[in-house]
Design a protein around this motif. Structure first.
Motif, PDB file in Angstrom:
ATOM      1  N   LEU A  85      -6.695  31.517 -23.494  1.00  0.00           N
ATOM      2  CA  LEU A  85      -6.014  32.555 -24.271  1.00  0.00           C
ATOM      3  C   LEU A  85      -5.319  33.602 -23.421  1.00  0.00           C
ATOM      4  O   LEU A  85      -4.505  34.372 -23.931  1.00  0.00           O
ATOM      5  N   MET A  86      -5.610  33.657 -22.116  1.00  0.00           N
ATOM      6  CA  MET A  86      -4.910  34.593 -21.250  1.00  0.00           C
ATOM      7  C   MET A  86      -3.427  34.240 -21.164  1.00  0.00           C
ATOM      8  O   MET A  86      -2.563  35.122 -21.123  1.00  0.00           O
ATOM      9  N   PHE A 120     -11.694  31.005 -23.822  1.00  0.00           N
ATOM     10  CA  PHE A 120     -11.646  29.798 -24.643  1.00  0.00           C
ATOM     11  C   PHE A 120     -12.422  30.048 -25.930  1.00  0.00           C
ATOM     12  O   PHE A 120     -13.421  30.772 -25.933  1.00  0.00           O
ATOM     13  N   ASN A 121     -11.963  29.437 -26.997  1.00  0.00           N
ATOM     14  CA  ASN A 121     -12.619  29.588 -28.290  1.00  0.00           C
ATOM     15  C   ASN A 121     -12.833  28.210 -28.914  1.00  0.00           C
ATOM     16  O   ASN A 121     -12.180  27.828 -29.885  1.00  0.00           O
ATOM     17  N   LYS A 122     -13.707  27.431 -28.292  1.00  0.00           N
ATOM     18  CA  LYS A 122     -14.076  26.105 -28.786  1.00  0.00           C
ATOM     19  C   LYS A 122     -12.838  25.264 -29.128  1.00  0.00           C
ATOM     20  O   LYS A 122     -12.606  24.913 -30.298  1.00  0.00           O
ATOM     21  N   PRO A 123     -12.017  24.938 -28.135  1.00  0.00           N
ATOM     22  CA  PRO A 123     -10.775  24.195 -28.419  1.00  0.00           C
ATOM     23  C   PRO A 123     -10.989  22.838 -29.051  1.00  0.00           C
ATOM     24  O   PRO A 123     -10.096  22.315 -29.718  1.00  0.00           O
ATOM     25  N   TYR A 124     -12.166  22.250 -28.858  1.00  0.00           N
ATOM     26  CA  TYR A 124     -12.463  20.945 -29.451  1.00  0.00           C
ATOM     27  C   TYR A 124     -12.595  21.026 -30.964  1.00  0.00           C
ATOM     28  O   TYR A 124     -12.650  19.993 -31.640  1.00  0.00           O
ATOM     29  N   LEU A 125     -12.628  22.239 -31.532  1.00  0.00           N
ATOM     30  CA  LEU A 125     -12.686  22.412 -32.986  1.00  0.00           C
ATOM     31  C   LEU A 125     -11.313  22.721 -33.581  1.00  0.00           C
ATOM     32  O   LEU A 125     -11.209  23.064 -34.750  1.00  0.00           O
ATOM     33  N   SER A 126     -10.264  22.576 -32.797  1.00  0.00           N
ATOM     34  CA  SER A 126      -8.919  22.888 -33.275  1.00  0.00           C
ATOM     35  C   SER A 126      -8.539  22.006 -34.461  1.00  0.00           C
ATOM     36  O   SER A 126      -8.829  20.810 -34.487  1.00  0.00           O
TER      37      SER A 126
END
Length: 360
Positions: A221-222, A202-208
C-alpha cells in the motif's frame, strides 16, 4: 531444475562475498544519509516549486546510481526500492510541498529520514487499543512468516522432483512472504523511532475480490499512496481538460500503472544488469487497462434497480488466478531467465554459512 545447493560457493568464498557486499552496503547508505541530511537542512529551506526541485536534482540522480554498487538481491533490492523508487518519488512530491514529507510535522532529521526512505506511512487516526493489540500480535505473525519462508527455502532443495506449476507457486509465495517480512522489519524500528502508529503495508492480498481491491487496498500500500499524488492526480487533472471525466479517469489509471511498470523495469535492471525486455511494463499496462475497465463496469451498473455482482466465492479465485497467470506470463520470466531466482535462493545459504563462520 538444479538443486538450490549446487550453485553455492565454498564457505570461505561465501564469507568473502558477504563481507564485500556488507562493505558496499555501508558505503551506499553512508552516502544516502549525507544526501538525506542535505535534503533536510538545505533543500527544505528553499522555496517550493522549481527552485527546490533543482536543489534536489543531484540527490535524485545519485539515488538512482547508488543501488548499482550492490549485487545481492537481498541488499540491493530493498536499497533500490527505498532510494530509487520511494525516496525519489517522495522528494519529487516534497519539492512542491506534497506527499508524506509534508502531511505531518517532521520535527527531527530522524523523522524526516525514516519517512523519506522507508516504506512506512504514519497513521492519521490513532486508536490506542488497536495499536496495543498490534504491538502484541505483529511479532508473532512476523515469526510465523519467517518460519514459512524458511520452509519454502528448504523446499527449493527438492525442485527437481516438483511439477513446474508447483515451483511457480513457491516463487509466488516466496515473493509475497519475503516482501512482507522486509517491510515488517522496517516498520517495527520505524515505529519506535517516530513514536507514531504505522499503517500496515499489506492487507491480506490473497483475499482480494477484484483487481481494484488488490492494487488499491491490499497489495504493498505504500506504492499506491505515493503514485496517486505523484502520477494519478496530475494526469487526471490534465486529461480532464481534453477528455470526458470517465476517460480522464481511465487514462490516469493506465498511466499510473505504466509508471509503476517502468519503475519495476528499473528494479529489474538493478537485479539483472541486462537491457529491459519490457515484459514487466506490459504486465502493469495490462493490469491498468483491466482495472480501469473493471472500475468502469462497476460504475455502469451502480444505481440500477437490478444490481449484479459476482459472488465472492467466485470473484476471489478469479482475481488471484488472473494475477498468478499474468505474473507467470509477463512478470517472472525475466527474473528466471537471468538467474535472479537462482541467485536469490543461493543467497540464503550464503547468509547461513556466513553466520556460521562469524558466530558458531
Amino acid at each position: 531444475m538444479a538443486d538450490g545447493h549446487s550453485t553455492l560457493p565454498p564457505t570461505s568464498a561465501a564469507g568473502n562475498l558477504m563481507d564485500g557486499e556488507l562493505s558496499s552496503l555501508l558505503q551506499v547508505w553512508s552516502i544516502a544519509i549525507a544526501l538525506i541530511c542535505y535534503s533536510y537542512y538545505v533543500a527544505s529551506k528553499i522555496a517550493k516549486g522549481l527552485p527546490r526541485l533543482l536543489s534536489l536534482f543531484p540527490v535524485l540522480f545519485i539515488f538512482l546510481l547508488l543501488p548499482l554498487n550492490l549485487h545481492s538481491f537481498h541488499f540491493g533490492g530493498p536499497t533500490a526500492f527505498f532510494l530509487a523508487w520511494l525516496g525519489n518519488f517522495k522528494l519529487l512530491l516534497f519539492a512542491f510541498d506534497l506527499g508524506p514529507l509534508t502531511y505531518l510535522p517532521l520535527p527531527s532529521l530522524l523523522h524526516f529520514a525514516a519517512v523519506l526512505c522507508l516504506p512506512i506511512k504514519i497513521k492519521k487516526q490513532k486508536h490506542p487499543e488497536e495499536s496495543k493489540n498490534r504491538r502484541i500480535v505483529e511479532p508473532i505473525v512476523l515469526s510465523v512468516k519467517i518460519l514459512l519462508l524458511a520452509i519454502i527455502i528448504r523446499l527449493y532443495s527438492y525442485r527437481n522432483r516438483m511439477n513446474p506449476a508447483m515451483i511457480f507457486v513457491l516463487y509466488c509465495l516466496h515473493m509475497y512472504i519475503g516482501i512482507e517480512i522486509v517491510l515488517a522489519l522496517c516498520s517495527l524500528p520505524s515505529r519506535a523511532m517516530i513514536g507514531e502508529p504505522i499503517e500496515p503495508q499489506f492487507n491480506k492480498p490473497y483475499l482480494s475480490t477484484s483487481l481494484q481491491d488488490f492494487w488499491s487496498r491490499r497489495w504493498n500500500l505504500m506504492v499506491p499512496s505515493i503514485l496517486r499524488p505523484a502520477v494519478y492526480d496530475p494526469t487526471r487533472s490534465l486529461t480532464s481538460r481534453i477528455f470526458r471525466p470517465k476517460w480522464a479517469q481511465f487514462l490516469a489509471m493506465v498511466v499510473t500503472f505504466a509508471v509503476s511498470g517502468l519503475m519495476h523495469e528499473l528494479m529489474y535492471y538493478y537485479f539483472t544488469r541486462v537491457a529491459p525486455t519490457w515484459e514487466v511494463t506490459w504486465f502493469f499496462v495490462l493490469h491498468g487497462v483491466c482495472t480501469a475497465a473493471e472500475v468502469a463496469a462497476k460504475a455502469a451498473v451502480t444505481g440500477r434497480k437490478i444490481r449484479w455482482r459476482v459472488p465472492r466465492v467466485l470473484s476471489g479465485p478469479m482475481t488471484v488466478g488472473f494475477l498468478i497467470a499474468t505474473a507467470r506470463w509477463l512478470m517472472f520470466p525475466q527474473l528466471i531467465r537471468n538467474g535472479v531466482v537462482e541467485s536469490t535462493i543461493g543467497e540464503y545459504y550464503v547468509l547461513v554459512n556466513f553466520m556460521k563462520d562469524k558466530f558458531v
